[in-house]
Design a protein around this motif. Sequence first.
Motif, PDB file in Angstrom:
ATOM      1  N   GLU A 218      12.037  35.429  45.489  1.00 23.19           N
ATOM      2  CA  GLU A 218      13.337  36.324  45.999  1.00 23.19           C
ATOM      3  C   GLU A 218      13.891  35.542  47.033  1.00 23.19           C
ATOM      4  OE1 GLU A 218      13.007  40.411  46.733  1.00 23.19           O
ATOM      5  OE2 GLU A 218      10.886  40.408  46.054  1.00 23.19           O
ATOM      6  N   ILE A 219      15.597  35.458  47.001  1.00 22.56           N
ATOM      7  CA  ILE A 219      16.240  34.988  47.854  1.00 22.56           C
ATOM      8  C   ILE A 219      17.311  35.940  48.380  1.00 22.56           C
ATOM      9  CG2 ILE A 219      17.694  33.772  46.528  1.00 22.56           C
ATOM     10  CD1 ILE A 219      18.112  31.616  48.879  1.00 22.56           C
ATOM     11  N   HIS A 220      17.340  36.075  49.737  1.00 24.32           N
ATOM     12  CA  HIS A 220      18.243  37.108  50.216  1.00 24.32           C
ATOM     13  C   HIS A 220      19.188  36.507  51.166  1.00 24.32           C
ATOM     14  CE1 HIS A 220      16.345  40.547  48.131  1.00 24.32           C
ATOM     15  NE2 HIS A 220      15.060  39.998  48.279  1.00 24.32           N
ATOM     16  N   GLU A 221      20.387  36.942  51.426  1.00 20.60           N
ATOM     17  CA  GLU A 221      21.450  36.408  52.490  1.00 20.60           C
ATOM     18  C   GLU A 221      21.754  37.706  53.046  1.00 20.60           C
ATOM     19  OE1 GLU A 221      25.357  33.685  53.437  1.00 20.60           O
ATOM     20  OE2 GLU A 221      25.232  34.791  51.726  1.00 20.60           O
ATOM     21  N   THR A 222      21.896  37.976  54.541  1.00 23.91           N
ATOM     22  CA  THR A 222      22.177  39.116  55.351  1.00 23.91           C
ATOM     23  C   THR A 222      23.057  38.791  56.383  1.00 23.91           C
ATOM     24  OG1 THR A 222      20.351  38.860  56.878  1.00 23.91           O
ATOM     25  CG2 THR A 222      19.844  40.381  54.883  1.00 23.91           C
ATOM     26  N   ALA A 223      23.838  39.561  56.752  1.00 20.00           N
ATOM     27  CA  ALA A 223      24.920  39.515  57.784  1.00 20.00           C
ATOM     28  C   ALA A 223      24.698  40.677  58.563  1.00 20.00           C
ATOM     29  CB  ALA A 223      26.183  39.057  57.232  1.00 20.00           C
TER      30      ALA A 223
ATOM     31  N   PHE B  97      25.375  46.127  58.659  1.00 21.02           N
ATOM     32  CA  PHE B  97      24.347  45.189  58.027  1.00 21.02           C
ATOM     33  C   PHE B  97      24.657  45.036  56.642  1.00 21.02           C
ATOM     34  CE2 PHE B  97      20.582  45.019  55.118  1.00 21.02           C
ATOM     35  CZ  PHE B  97      19.860  44.161  56.060  1.00 21.02           C
ATOM     36  N   TYR B  98      24.824  43.921  56.253  1.00 22.12           N
ATOM     37  CA  TYR B  98      25.315  43.431  54.885  1.00 22.12           C
ATOM     38  C   TYR B  98      24.204  42.536  54.376  1.00 22.12           C
ATOM     39  CZ  TYR B  98      30.045  44.647  56.526  1.00 22.12           C
ATOM     40  OH  TYR B  98      31.098  45.063  57.206  1.00 22.12           O
ATOM     41  N   GLN B  99      23.759  42.892  52.911  1.00 23.23           N
ATOM     42  CA  GLN B  99      22.717  42.150  52.259  1.00 23.23           C
ATOM     43  C   GLN B  99      23.039  41.843  50.943  1.00 23.23           C
ATOM     44  OE1 GLN B  99      20.383  43.550  50.034  1.00 23.23           O
ATOM     45  NE2 GLN B  99      19.591  41.733  49.644  1.00 23.23           N
ATOM     46  N   HIS B 100      22.701  40.790  50.396  1.00 22.14           N
ATOM     47  CA  HIS B 100      22.697  40.634  48.745  1.00 22.14           C
ATOM     48  C   HIS B 100      21.484  39.602  48.388  1.00 22.14           C
ATOM     49  CE1 HIS B 100      26.103  37.572  49.572  1.00 22.14           C
ATOM     50  NE2 HIS B 100      25.099  37.284  49.768  1.00 22.14           N
ATOM     51  N   GLY B 101      21.030  39.860  47.308  1.00 26.29           N
ATOM     52  CA  GLY B 101      19.786  39.034  47.074  1.00 26.29           C
ATOM     53  C   GLY B 101      19.716  38.947  45.448  1.00 26.29           C
ATOM     54  N   LEU B 102      18.823  37.706  45.021  1.00 22.50           N
ATOM     55  CA  LEU B 102      18.626  37.752  43.714  1.00 22.50           C
ATOM     56  C   LEU B 102      17.122  37.480  43.611  1.00 22.50           C
ATOM     57  CD1 LEU B 102      19.850  36.976  40.853  1.00 22.50           C
ATOM     58  CD2 LEU B 102      19.652  34.522  41.649  1.00 22.50           C
TER      59      LEU B 102
END
Length: 167
Positions: free
Chosen positions: A96-101, A80-85
């Motif tokens: 908030e906005i997050h992208e996950t893979a 699981f990978y995630q980054h957000g702002l």
Amino acid sequence: RNFYSYTEQGFADFNLGFIDIRAGRFLDKIGDDPFYSLILGEHDYHDGYRLNLRYQNLELSSRFFQLTPYIKYGYVNRYFYQHGLSYKLNENLKFEIHETAILAGSNESIRVNYLNPLSVYYGEQLNDQVNSNVNLNFLVSYKNGHFTSWLETLIDDFQVDGKRGKI
């Protein structure tokens, strides 16, 4: 001999005010809602790291977890990978906005390019022709005294149609 143990949580924390790093096995959540987000479960402990960088009203977050292997169709590694702002408009309102893979496979291993908090997972998926589940998550929260309101939207496995090629 015949000694067994299980650790629910065991982690190291590092905090300098503008940066937080946590690494080990820990319970985590995304967002400020009083419940758990659509992405991470309520009682899921994860092995990995979480990084938060703050500057004024902005916060950049990055996470990596090794998920429990899926064994129904053979031993499948899952990551699981995630980054957000996130942007705090004022003391009450936050966006908030997050992208996950999520990447999985019997021969899957950690992908360093997905650990980069500034990369775009959708682009990484196209360029590397990797079969991953990429999600977008939007959160808005409002807190005022004893009143809390939040909205969370998850776009699961999105894709952009058109000519496939390098981004």
